[in-house]
Enzyme design. Structure first.
Site, PDB file in Angstrom:
ATOM      1  N   ASP A  38       0.848  -1.185   0.000  1.00  0.00           N
ATOM      2  CA  ASP A  38       0.000   0.000   0.000  1.00  0.00           C
ATOM      3  C   ASP A  38       0.892   1.247   0.000  1.00  0.00           C
ATOM      4  OD1 ASP A  38      -2.350   1.610   0.400  1.00  0.00           O
ATOM      5  OD2 ASP A  38      -1.883   1.673   2.542  1.00  0.00           O
ATOM      6  N   ASP A  65      -0.473   5.135   0.980  1.00  0.00           N
ATOM      7  CA  ASP A  65      -0.811   6.063   2.065  1.00  0.00           C
ATOM      8  C   ASP A  65      -0.776   5.383   3.428  1.00  0.00           C
ATOM      9  OD1 ASP A  65      -1.164   8.297   0.487  1.00  0.00           O
ATOM     10  OD2 ASP A  65      -3.287   7.922   0.145  1.00  0.00           O
ATOM     11  N   ASP A  95      -1.871  -0.827   5.889  1.00  0.00           N
ATOM     12  CA  ASP A  95      -2.305  -0.269   7.170  1.00  0.00           C
ATOM     13  C   ASP A  95      -3.804  -0.028   7.245  1.00  0.00           C
ATOM     14  OD1 ASP A  95      -2.452   2.026   5.413  1.00  0.00           O
ATOM     15  OD2 ASP A  95      -2.452   3.268   7.220  1.00  0.00           O
TER      16      ASP A  95
END
Length: 260
Positions: free
Chosen positions: A7, A9, A205
């Site tokens: 990922d 961000d 996250d």
């Protein structure tokens, strides 16, 4: 062959500043070892292409929560202009479905289609130039709730139209049948056809990372306010001590130090 899937961000990019300098040591390690790094993000193709160029990453990438897989020229046997595998629903259909579900559920929402580039820059705390890239959406509409008490009714109304929702670090998202896991699976099939078996490391996250983290061999949960929810969804996940790119750096250096 080993592949890293990450990922952006809140993971490889800092959630607030979008900086990635704290991950440089691990990025350089992957480059030296010739290990592909697949970016897997809710960002648009235009945004992701800018980040991968800054980081010097030539590899394929997944955009808009699995809406498309982009294979650059020279990767996985592609020539000419590369290849785009479209898995998502056209953006205008998603915007129309979200608005209809908002009316039906009585849950007021606002999304990228409602906002100017300047407003997106303000909400996301990013330069206007980068916000213009973020607004070039094709397969995913990020949105916020203006009446969180009716979230359940909104999600039900979206589902009744045949669409899905997920949650990233900042926004809810409406999308079609695609998700990050389906896109990663398609991409891994291409790698396996070319190179044979692959060993996968995944880092994320957010709740929109859960499904692809559950399918990789070595899931890594980057520390964030959502980490306990992720830990419950991905019990096998390694949790980093640090957040953002510092946690990403910690995880990659640790994993590959164990193998060197």
């Amino acid at each position: 062959m080993r592949i890293v899937i990450s990922d952006l961000d809140g993971t490889l990019l800092d959630h607030d500043t979008y900086a990635w300098s704290e991950a440089e040591q691990a990025l350089e390690l992957l480059k030296r070892k010739g290990i592909p790094l697949i970016l897997c993000t809710s960002k648009t193709a235009a945004e992701t292409d800018e980040w991968r160029q800054q980081m010097g990453l030539p590899h394929p990438y997944v955009v808009e929560n699995g809406g498309a897989v982009i294979i650059p020229p020279g990767q996985l046997g592609t020539q000419g202009g590369g290849r785009e595998m479209i898995l998502g629903t056209p953006y205008p259909d998603l915007v129309a479905a979200l608005r209809a579900a908002s009316v039906e559920s009585g849950c007021r929402v606002e999304g990228f289609a409602d906002w100017s580039v300047e407003r997106i820059a303000e909400i996301c705390e990013m330069p206007v130039e980068r916000a213009a890239l973020a607004k070039q959406r094709q397969y995913d509409e990020p949105f916020i709730l203006r009446d969180a008490s009716r979230e359940r009714q909104l999600i039900q109304a979206i589902g009744a139209q045949g669409y899905r929702t997920t949650r990233g670090g900042r926004f809810h998202h409406i999308l079609g049948e695609n998700d990050k896991a389906a896109a990663v699976r398609r991409l891994l099939e291409l790698y396996q056809a070319q190179t044979g078996p692959v060993e996968t490391i995944g880092l994320g996250d957010g709740l929109n990372d859960v499904e692809f983290l559950k399918m990789v061999d070595h899931p890594v949960l980057i520390r964030s306010p959502r980490v306990e929810t992720l830990r419950a969804a991905v019990p096998a996940g390694q949790v980093t001590a640090k957040s953002g790119p510092a946690g990403w750096n910690e995880a990659i250096l640790g994993l590959f130090a164990d193998r060197s």
